[in-house]
Scaffold this motif. Structure first.
Motif, short mmCIF file in Angstrom:
data_model
loop_
_atom_site.label_atom_id
_atom_site.label_comp_id
_atom_site.label_asym_id
_atom_site.label_seq_id
_atom_site.Cartn_x
_atom_site.Cartn_y
_atom_site.Cartn_z
N GLU A 116 0.83 -1.20 0.00
CA GLU A 116 0.00 0.00 0.00
C GLU A 116 0.87 1.26 0.00
OE1 GLU A 116 -3.24 0.77 -0.25
OE2 GLU A 116 -3.47 -1.33 -0.85
N ALA A 117 1.94 1.24 0.78
CA ALA A 117 2.85 2.39 0.81
C ALA A 117 3.49 2.61 -0.55
CB ALA A 117 3.92 2.18 1.89
N ALA A 118 3.85 1.51 -1.22
CA ALA A 118 4.46 1.61 -2.55
C ALA A 118 3.45 2.19 -3.55
CB ALA A 118 4.95 0.25 -3.01
N ARG A 119 2.20 1.78 -3.44
CA ARG A 119 1.18 2.31 -4.35
C ARG A 119 0.98 3.81 -4.14
NH1 ARG A 119 -1.47 -2.64 -2.90
NH2 ARG A 119 -1.47 -4.11 -4.66
N ILE A 120 1.01 4.23 -2.88
CA ILE A 120 0.87 5.66 -2.58
C ILE A 120 2.01 6.45 -3.20
CG2 ILE A 120 0.91 7.37 -0.71
CD1 ILE A 120 -0.54 5.32 1.02
N ASP A 121 3.20 5.83 -3.24
CA ASP A 121 4.36 6.49 -3.83
C ASP A 121 4.38 6.40 -5.35
OD1 ASP A 121 5.31 7.29 -1.39
OD2 ASP A 121 6.60 5.53 -1.11
N GLY A 122 3.37 5.77 -5.92
CA GLY A 122 3.27 5.72 -7.38
C GLY A 122 3.67 4.42 -8.02
N ALA A 123 4.09 3.44 -7.22
CA ALA A 123 4.48 2.14 -7.79
C ALA A 123 3.24 1.31 -8.07
CB ALA A 123 5.40 1.40 -6.83
N LEU A 130 8.98 -5.53 -9.83
CA LEU A 130 10.43 -5.52 -10.01
C LEU A 130 11.18 -4.84 -8.86
CD1 LEU A 130 10.75 -4.69 -13.82
CD2 LEU A 130 11.10 -6.90 -12.72
N TRP A 131 10.67 -3.72 -8.39
CA TRP A 131 11.46 -2.88 -7.47
C TRP A 131 11.01 -2.96 -6.02
CZ3 TRP A 131 15.35 -2.29 -10.31
CH2 TRP A 131 15.23 -2.00 -11.67
N ILE A 132 9.84 -3.53 -5.77
CA ILE A 132 9.36 -3.64 -4.39
C ILE A 132 9.29 -5.09 -3.94
CG2 ILE A 132 7.51 -3.08 -2.80
CD1 ILE A 132 8.94 -0.63 -3.94
#
Length: 219
Positions: A116-123, A130-132
């Motif tokens: 969820e934090a990665a999605r908030i950051d745009g991932a 690949l990156w998370i």
């Protein structure tokens, strides 16, 4: 002592493991979130089928009368069966399910808060994968790669059915060991047995150490 079977096995093991990691990771990520009882069973099916049955299915697919085999021969002018590529395909058929199943469990254990934090950051989508997600499961990836490599190097029945037993080309160490024992050359067979055992043990130990190191850093 003919070392060519060992080199063929190592080549098949390295190439098939690379392919299994690529496809198995993608399949594992899908299974972690969308798997059903039947899709999970289908992924594991190659692991429980007798090697001759799995080899038969592959022959139907990549043989000279099979759709993939006919397409390959039309493009290259050469049959796909009884080649080193066929040996790699046989190894992949047994190793991709191993990687997919192990990594599916690893993907499922990634905390929802992290994603969820990665999605908030745009991932999202491929970048998330690949990156998370992949960096978070380095340990399981190393373990899956080691098991897949050891399984590929030791394959016998499926490889024999689709790749044959051509010395210097498709004869792997496992097939060579069988031939040597039948020929009464037990001393040469023992050398190959020890060599394969040492390689498999070294790969498993190395992957285990890397996985342990990853867990330590995470902690």
């Amino acid at each position: 002592m003919d070392w060519r079977p060992l080199f063929v096995s190592l080549q098949v093991g390295l190439v098939s493991t690379a392919i299994a990691l690529l496809l198995g990771a993608a399949l594992g990520a899908w299974l972690a979130h969308r798997s059903t009882r039947w899709t999970g069973a289908l992924v594991l099916l190659p692991l429980v089928l007798p090697p001759t049955v799995l080899g038969y299915y592959l022959l139907v697919l990549i043989g000279r009368r099979g759709p993939v085999g006919q397409l390959y021969e039309a493009l290259t002018g050469q049959p796909l069966v009884f080649t080193l590529k066929a040996a790699v395909i046989a190894a992949c058929a047994a190793t991709i399910p191993i990687v997919a199943r192990q990594l599916a469990a690893a993907f499922a254990e990634i905390p929802h808060e992290v994603k969820e934090a990665a999605r908030i950051d745009g991932a999202g989508g491929l970048s998330m994968f690949l990156w998370i997600q992949l960096p978070l499961i380095r340990g399981p990836i190393a373990a899956a790669a080691a098991i897949a490599f050891a399984r590929a190097v030791g394959d016998f029945g499926t490889t024999l059915m689709v790749a044959g037993n051509i010395p210097g080309r498709t004869q792997t160490a496992s097939i060579a060991i069988y031939d040597l024992i039948n020929a009464g050359k037990d001393d040469q067979a023992v050398v190959l047995v020890v060599a394969i055992s040492v390689v498999a043990l070294a790969v498993l130990a190395l992957a285990g150490g890397r996985a342990e190191g990853t867990r330590t850093k995470s902690a």
